[in-house]
Design a protein around this motif. Structure first.
Motif, PDB file in Angstrom:
ATOM      1  N   PRO A  57       7.450 -12.749  12.203  1.00 42.93           N
ATOM      2  CA  PRO A  57       7.561 -14.088  11.709  1.00 42.93           C
ATOM      3  C   PRO A  57       7.994 -14.244  10.191  1.00 42.93           C
ATOM      4  N   ASP A  58       8.787 -15.541  10.343  1.00 43.19           N
ATOM      5  CA  ASP A  58       9.303 -16.077   8.753  1.00 43.19           C
ATOM      6  C   ASP A  58       7.966 -16.393   8.113  1.00 43.19           C
ATOM      7  N   CYS A  59       7.855 -16.270   6.771  1.00 46.44           N
ATOM      8  CA  CYS A  59       6.664 -16.753   6.004  1.00 46.44           C
ATOM      9  C   CYS A  59       7.271 -17.575   4.861  1.00 46.44           C
ATOM     10  N   GLU A  60       6.233 -18.428   4.322  1.00 49.90           N
ATOM     11  CA  GLU A  60       6.770 -19.344   3.145  1.00 49.90           C
ATOM     12  C   GLU A  60       6.887 -18.331   1.992  1.00 49.90           C
ATOM     13  N   LYS A  61       7.479 -19.036   1.122  1.00 48.49           N
ATOM     14  CA  LYS A  61       7.884 -18.474  -0.016  1.00 48.49           C
ATOM     15  C   LYS A  61       6.647 -18.324  -1.087  1.00 48.49           C
ATOM     16  N   LEU A  62       6.374 -17.283  -1.801  1.00 45.48           N
ATOM     17  CA  LEU A  62       5.253 -17.436  -2.982  1.00 45.48           C
ATOM     18  C   LEU A  62       5.887 -17.301  -4.311  1.00 45.48           C
ATOM     19  N   SER A  63       5.163 -17.690  -5.188  1.00 42.59           N
ATOM     20  CA  SER A  63       5.621 -17.604  -6.480  1.00 42.59           C
ATOM     21  C   SER A  63       5.070 -16.339  -7.112  1.00 42.59           C
ATOM     22  N   PRO A  64       5.810 -15.744  -7.824  1.00 42.16           N
ATOM     23  CA  PRO A  64       5.545 -14.356  -8.535  1.00 42.16           C
ATOM     24  C   PRO A  64       4.170 -14.333  -9.551  1.00 42.16           C
ATOM     25  N   PRO A  65       3.422 -13.504  -9.882  1.00 43.17           N
ATOM     26  CA  PRO A  65       3.604 -12.042  -9.152  1.00 43.17           C
ATOM     27  C   PRO A  65       3.063 -12.077  -8.001  1.00 43.17           C
ATOM     28  N   ILE A  66       3.629 -11.328  -7.060  1.00 39.03           N
ATOM     29  CA  ILE A  66       3.235 -11.203  -5.702  1.00 39.03           C
ATOM     30  C   ILE A  66       2.332 -10.130  -5.601  1.00 39.03           C
ATOM     31  N   ILE A  67       2.743  -8.952  -6.208  1.00 36.85           N
ATOM     32  CA  ILE A  67       1.501  -7.820  -6.324  1.00 36.85           C
ATOM     33  C   ILE A  67       2.056  -7.160  -7.677  1.00 36.85           C
ATOM     34  N   GLN A  68       1.223  -6.773  -8.583  1.00 38.96           N
ATOM     35  CA  GLN A  68       1.791  -6.151  -9.804  1.00 38.96           C
ATOM     36  C   GLN A  68       0.424  -4.997 -10.168  1.00 38.96           C
ATOM     37  N   GLY A  99      -0.928  11.176  -3.127  1.00 42.76           N
ATOM     38  CA  GLY A  99      -1.691  10.036  -3.607  1.00 42.76           C
ATOM     39  C   GLY A  99      -1.044   8.807  -3.012  1.00 42.76           C
ATOM     40  N   LYS A 100      -0.019   8.927  -2.246  1.00 46.67           N
ATOM     41  CA  LYS A 100       0.703   7.620  -1.493  1.00 46.67           C
ATOM     42  C   LYS A 100      -0.134   6.690  -0.961  1.00 46.67           C
ATOM     43  N   THR A 101      -0.807   7.005   0.078  1.00 47.75           N
ATOM     44  CA  THR A 101      -1.844   6.237   0.766  1.00 47.75           C
ATOM     45  C   THR A 101      -3.009   5.647  -0.078  1.00 47.75           C
ATOM     46  N   THR A 102      -3.211   6.519  -1.127  1.00 45.03           N
ATOM     47  CA  THR A 102      -4.146   5.996  -2.003  1.00 45.03           C
ATOM     48  C   THR A 102      -3.621   4.928  -2.875  1.00 45.03           C
ATOM     49  N   LEU A 103      -2.518   4.796  -3.136  1.00 47.84           N
ATOM     50  CA  LEU A 103      -1.861   3.746  -4.120  1.00 47.84           C
ATOM     51  C   LEU A 103      -1.657   2.539  -3.122  1.00 47.84           C
ATOM     52  N   LEU A 104      -1.283   2.763  -1.538  1.00 46.89           N
ATOM     53  CA  LEU A 104      -1.411   1.621  -0.900  1.00 46.89           C
ATOM     54  C   LEU A 104      -2.779   0.858  -0.935  1.00 46.89           C
ATOM     55  N   LYS A 105      -3.839   1.579  -0.938  1.00 45.96           N
ATOM     56  CA  LYS A 105      -5.228   1.103  -0.612  1.00 45.96           C
ATOM     57  C   LYS A 105      -5.471   0.327  -2.103  1.00 45.96           C
ATOM     58  N   VAL A 106      -4.992   0.927  -3.127  1.00 41.04           N
ATOM     59  CA  VAL A 106      -5.469   0.340  -4.433  1.00 41.04           C
ATOM     60  C   VAL A 106      -4.344  -0.891  -4.412  1.00 41.04           C
ATOM     61  N   MET A 107      -3.281  -1.306  -4.096  1.00 38.14           N
ATOM     62  CA  MET A 107      -2.681  -2.205  -4.028  1.00 38.14           C
ATOM     63  C   MET A 107      -3.176  -3.395  -3.066  1.00 38.14           C
ATOM     64  N   MET A 108      -3.790  -3.096  -2.112  1.00 38.15           N
ATOM     65  CA  MET A 108      -4.602  -4.007  -1.079  1.00 38.15           C
ATOM     66  C   MET A 108      -6.094  -4.373  -1.520  1.00 38.15           C
ATOM     67  N   GLU A 109      -6.367  -3.676  -2.645  1.00 35.15           N
ATOM     68  CA  GLU A 109      -7.589  -3.832  -3.277  1.00 35.15           C
ATOM     69  C   GLU A 109      -8.754  -3.463  -2.326  1.00 35.15           C
ATOM     70  N   GLN A 110      -8.345  -2.329  -1.281  1.00 34.98           N
ATOM     71  CA  GLN A 110      -9.307  -1.563  -0.721  1.00 34.98           C
ATOM     72  C   GLN A 110      -9.894  -0.586  -1.776  1.00 34.98           C
ATOM     73  N   LEU A 111      -9.349  -0.341  -2.598  1.00 34.24           N
ATOM     74  CA  LEU A 111      -9.896   0.617  -3.672  1.00 34.24           C
ATOM     75  C   LEU A 111      -9.512  -0.001  -5.070  1.00 34.24           C
ATOM     76  N   ARG A 112     -10.666   0.202  -6.004  1.00 32.76           N
ATOM     77  CA  ARG A 112     -10.459  -0.398  -7.392  1.00 32.76           C
ATOM     78  C   ARG A 112     -10.144   0.425  -8.224  1.00 32.76           C
ATOM     79  N   PRO A 113      -9.214   0.301  -9.169  1.00 30.97           N
ATOM     80  CA  PRO A 113      -8.620   1.218 -10.129  1.00 30.97           C
ATOM     81  C   PRO A 113      -9.630   1.366 -11.251  1.00 30.97           C
ATOM     82  N   VAL A 114      -9.940   2.711 -11.745  1.00 29.54           N
ATOM     83  CA  VAL A 114     -10.896   2.987 -12.989  1.00 29.54           C
ATOM     84  C   VAL A 114     -10.461   2.491 -14.141  1.00 29.54           C
TER      85      VAL A 114
END
Length: 752
Positions: free
Chosen positions: A522-533, A570-585
């Motif tokens: 589905p199409d989604c509305e635009k968001l202003s950056p930063p999206i994820i950083q 660490g690929k899956t770990t990075l994804l979870k950090v991005m989605m805030e399922q894991l918190r960076p140290v």
């Protein structure tokens, strides 16, 4: 032990003779064993005797008499086993020894020859109703008759093979790996020398499940040394065909060895490297036999000193030594042929190429996850180098570096490969021929990789469609003339001629239509950056050992990013950090507050209720719509008609993936985070996914091993290695060249 028969009959006089003769034969068999044989077969004499005793009681014998018989026989058998063991330790195993010619020459009559054979442990007569009856069967004629019957059975089985794949998938094999390997690939000295290793199986049917036919009057032809890609839609029966071959349900010649990478290795304390070495059961068994023979030869040297030079015992030992020396020579030749001395280095190289470091190779197999144990199964198969290697979606279990290694390895594989795969890039590199399974038949595209096959198939379909349309137009023209002039006296003869022409034309069937599938996010509305950083991000479950270090990356609404790298980096770990399922140290993860993420995982099926239909599950997990709306939504992902109302557990892997994509879209995400999205999808499904991702109005970050999908969708490559994740300067093909160059420099990718 000649009194066993009379003892049994005396204890059970009223029991049917068939039962008593069975009991006599059973006890006689036990009396021929040794203590070692009883232990190796894990027999319990008390249990064995009790089994026959219960049988006699059930058949009408008096329990007290049978109990007394059992006690007496236990004593007799125990004494006999010890005597047999003592005799074996003195003379060796006579069952595999040449008959002593001196013994046979000293007997002239048939009766004395029979007694001599009996002394040597060879039973030439049949015991029946208390007296010995010599067999009058012509054994040569019997052997020929059995061979003819076997050929007829094999031919009939080829014509009609019913293969219950659904049961075989779920059942546990009672045989251990070694037993199953030797059952499928019996070790036979010299039997395959000079024989062709091409496979040609004519006109067979193949069924699955409750009588569903997947192949009809099919022919399978595999030329030795070629690499075949087996392709077709999900659920067409490709994996079933591989399993039928791997279990010799189809008539593959016995001298052709087969190995199928089907399920993950069961973990135990065996080290990874040793588990690969043990996979070559032939080598393992030959080395074991070699050790036993050498041990026996040493024992014989000591025994020889105890007898006089011209004694009968020395002649027997000399006969046995000659047999053992010949067998030892055959074993040595086999071991040299398979380059046994280089086995460990070759196994280590294969493991390293599939991602196992030198340290990991020394770890027990039960310390690895399921995905890594699947890699071990693949490594074991590559190490064995069977004449026919069967691979079912091998790239699903591998990362890009390991796929690159596997592709290079298979290019120089010396035998035949048959692989089921939907990975276009993998098939383009590996396959020398394509077999297309569809419409209950197998079509061959010789000398073609996947891209060439795809173009040729489409051209064939268009030509068939044109021919069909031309034929239909010709039929229509004839029919119109017939209808117009059938009752016209002047034209009736011409009309009759056209009727005959029409009747002689073959029955036409329209060309098979490929089912077109389309996905739509589905199409989604635009968001202003930063999206994820991510800024200066470090992460580790233990502060002393960081999995991610100094990561600085961002995702935008128009991003098309592929995250690649070896498994476990660490690929899956990075994804979870991005989605805030894991918190960076350390560091920061910034996200737009209105951001919605759609996350597709490799294990998406785990979240589904497999006992429900797709519609019922979605209405429970994502309430708020009508059943008709859910069905329309599922239809946008190829789950049409009755598929949406079937239990999810009855759907194929690709169909379950489509249900998961449909569910993911109900969240109306701005960013799609996809972990191995193309696994289990067939070619049509992958094409639909690629088109949908291209047209999606949000951002995409995918972890994928499928080079063709990455090349079609992604504009940016992130590489996870050496404890961090960074942008790669180049496209996915540049990254593959980088991986192969590194592997080549380390000596991992090499000819074999």
């Amino acid at each position: 032990m000649s009194s066993i028969g009379s003892q049994v009959r005396k204890a059970a006089p009223n029991v049917d003779s068939i039962v008593t003769e069975y009991a006599v034969g059973y006890f006689n068999h036990l009396s021929l064993l040794t203590d070692d044989a009883v232990q190796s077969k894990q027999l319990d004499l008390i249990t064995e005797v009790q089994f026959v005793s219960d049988l006699l009681v059930d058949a009408g014998a008096i329990k007290e008499k049978v109990d007394d018989l059992g006690k007496e026989l236990l004593k007799t058998l125990s004494i006999q086993l010890k005597e047999n063991q003592s005799k074996l330790e003195l003379t060796g195993d006579t069952s595999k020894r040449l008959l002593d010619i001196n013994v046979l020459q000293s007997h002239n009559s048939k009766a004395t020859i029979n007694s001599s054979l009996s002394m040597l442990g060879v039973m030439g007569d049949i015991e029946h109703t208390g007296r010995n009856m010599e067999t009058r069967v012509d054994l040569k004629k019997l052997a020929k008759a059995e061979q003819k019957i076997a050929k007829k059975v094999a031919k009939r089985n080829n014509k009609f093979v019913k293969y219950e794949a659904s049961k075989l998938i779920n059942q546990k094999n009672d045989d251990d790996y070694d037993s199953f390997f030797l059952k499928i690939n019996p070790l036979d000295f010299g039997s395959g020398a000079g024989k062709s290793k091409d496979i040609k199986i004519d006109t067979f049917d193949l069924y699955v499940g409750d009588g569903q036919r997947i192949l009809s009057d099919a022919q399978l032809t595999l030329s030795f040394g070629r690499r075949y890609g087996l392709v077709g839609q999900n659920g067409i029966g490709k994996s079933t065909l591989l399993r039928a071959l791997s279990r010799r349900e189809l008539n593959v010649p016995k001298h052709i060895s087969i190995l199928h990478v089907e399920q993950e290795l069961m973990g135990d304390e065996t080290l990874a490297l040793q588990s690969v070495l043990d996979a070559d059961v032939w080598r393992k068994q030959l080395l074991t036999e070699e050790a036993k023979i050498n041990e026996r030869l040493q024992e014989m040297d000591k025994l020889r000193e105890e007898f006089e030079e011209d004694s009968l015992e020395v002649k027997k030992l000399d006969n046995e030594r000659e047999d053992l020396d010949n067998h030892l020579e055959q074993i040595s030749e086999k071991l040299v042929d398979m380059e046994s001395d280089k086995a460990e280095a070759r196994a280590a190289s294969i493991l390293y190429g599939l991602g196992f470091s030198t340290e990991a190779q020394k770890k027990p197999t039960n310390s690895f996850s399921g995905g890594w144990r699947m890699r071990l199964s693949l490594a074991r198969a590559l190490f064995c180098q069977p004449d026919l290697l069967l691979l079912d979606e091998p790239s699903n279990m591998l990362d890009v570096p390991s796929i690159a290694y596997l592709s290079e390895y298979l290019k120089t594989y010396p035998s035949t490969v048959l692989t089921v795969s939907h990975d276009r890039a993998f098939l383009n590199e590996v396959a020398t021929d394509i077999i297309y399974q569809h419409n209950e038949r197998l079509d061959y595209y010789r000398g073609q990789n996947f891209d060439t096959f795809y173009a040729t198939k489409e051209e064939r379909r268009k030509n068939a469609q044109r021919e069909y349309e031309n034929q239909m137009a010709y039929r229509k023209h004839l029919q119109e003339f017939i209808d117009k002039y059938r009752y016209n006296a002047a034209k009736s003869q011409e009309a009759q001629s056209r009727i005959k022409k029409l009747e002689k034309l073959p029955v036409l069937e329209p060309p098979e239509e490929e089912k077109s599938i389309s996905f739509k996010f589905p199409d989604c509305e635009k968001l202003s950056p930063p999206i994820i950083q991510l800024q200066d991000v470090d992460f580790g479950y233990d502060n002393k050992e960081l999995l991610l270090n100094d990561v600085n990356l961002d995702i935008q609404m128009d991003s098309r990013i592929a995250l690649v790298g070896a498994n476990g980096c660490g690929k899956t770990t990075l994804l979870k950090v991005m989605m805030e399922q894991l918190r960076p140290v350390k560091g920061y993860v910034s996200r737009n507050g209105r951001l919605r993420i759609g996350y597709f995982t490799q294990h998406h099926v785990d979240s589904m209720d497999l006992d429900k239909s797709a519609v019922d599950w979605m209405s429970t997990a994502f309430p708020g719509k009508t059943d008709e709306e859910y069905r329309r939504h599922l239809g946008a992902f190829g789950i049409t008609g009755s598929l949406s109302l079937q239990k999810i557990q009855l759907l194929s892997g690709g169909q379950k993936s489509r249900v998961a994509f449909a569910a993911l879209c109900l969240e109306n995400p701005h960013i799609l985070v996809l972990d191995e999205p193309s696994n289990h999808l067939d070619t049509a499904g992958i094409d639909a996914l690629v088109d949908a991702l291209k047209n999606f109005t949000g951002g995409v970050l995918m972890v994928s091993h499928d080079i063709s999908v990455i090349d079609s969708v992604c504009k940016e490559i992130w590489v996870s290695e050496k404890g961090t994740v960074k942008r790669f300067d180049g496209n996915i093909h540049d990254y593959k060249d980088y991986i192969l160059a590194a592997a080549d420099a380390s000596g991992v990718v090499k000819k074999h």
